[in-house]
Design an enzyme around this catalytic site. Structure first.
Site, PDB file in Angstrom:
ATOM      1  NE  ARG A 101      -2.359  -2.116   2.910  1.00  0.00           N
ATOM      2  CZ  ARG A 101      -2.661  -2.291   4.379  1.00  0.00           C
ATOM      3  NH1 ARG A 101      -3.461  -1.240   5.242  1.00  0.00           N
ATOM      4  NH2 ARG A 101      -2.461  -2.968   4.955  1.00  0.00           N
ATOM      5  CD  GLU A 117      -2.797  -3.276  14.866  1.00  0.00           C
ATOM      6  OE1 GLU A 117      -4.100  -2.696  15.360  1.00  0.00           O
ATOM      7  OE2 GLU A 117      -3.051  -2.292  13.426  1.00  0.00           O
TER       8      GLU A 117
END
Ligand SMILES: O=P(O)(O)OC[C@H]1O[C@H](OP(=O)(O)OP(=O)(O)O)[C@H](O)[C@@H]1O
Ligand SMILES: Nc1ncnc2[nH]cnc12
Length: 189
Positions: free
Chosen positions: A71, A108
């Site tokens: 991304r 994460e």
């Protein structure tokens, strides 16, 4: 002068935030995923985000934009063009064809390895690290480390979205007094 102010109005920020979609439990249970695809789909929102991301670095000499797969590529390429800088892709393991340097990292929701082509950054080059989301900062600090190993000097970080509760900003700034530029901050997860 830019079409959009360096400091966006509350109204502009509300407009941009409305194009980030929350997806609970993706990619794993317990993660609130910030989906940027609605922002990409709306030309005005995407254009405004790119201008706002680039603005603080115009006039600050940047030699190379390090963009992180995948991304981060969506923003990094456009920023490199705006800043007249080279574009250096950092990719997940096994995707770059030449000789690479590699680093393991945690993010994460998992662990992975990033690679950068050797000799893609000149010693002393000013580097801007670009990604879509700053969460724990694990990914961005790994990319910065790859650039530093080649003698690059990190001149800043730019992210469209910052998840404030996950502490990425503190992690990136713990060792350097760096410009960490983010547009849309979400503090509640
Ligand atoms: O701050 P962190 O906790 O490290 O998380 C942020 C990273 O997580 C996402 O990448 P992901 O690995 O999901 O890859 P993708 O861009 O290919 O979707 C995002 O694009 C950042 O690169
Ligand atoms: N919660 C999240 N949403 C989107 N991208 C992420 N990358 C790391 N954490 C993320």
């Amino acid at each position: 002068m830019f079409a959009h102010d360096a400091l966006p109005s509350e109204q502009a920020l509300r407009y941009l935030r409305a194009h980030i979609r929350d997806v609970p439990d993706f990619p794993t249970p317990g993660i609130l995923f910030k989906d940027i695809t609605p922002l990409l789909a709306e030309p005005r929102a995407f254009h405004m985000t790119l201008d706002l991301l680039a603005y603080p670095f115009i006039g600050q000499h940047i030699d190379a934009v390090v963009a992180i797969e995948s991304r981060g590529f969506l923003f990094g390429g456009a920023l490199a063009a705006r800043l007249n800088a080279s574009l250096v892709p950092v990719r997940k393991r096994g995707k770059l064809p030449g000789d690479v340097d590699r680093i393991a990292y945690a993010l994460e929701y998992g662990e992975a390895e990033l690679e950068m082509h050797k000799d893609s950054i000149q010693p002393g080059a000013q580097v801007l690290v670009v990604d879509d989301v700053l969460a724990t900062g694990g990914t961005a600090s790994a990319a910065a480390e790859l650039a530093r190993r080649q003698g690059g000097v990190i001149g800043g970080f730019a992210f469209a979205v910052e998840l404030g509760a996950l502490g990425g900003r503190a992690r990136l700034s713990s060792s350097d007094d760096l410009k960490i530029h983010t547009i849309l901050r979400f503090d509640g997860g």
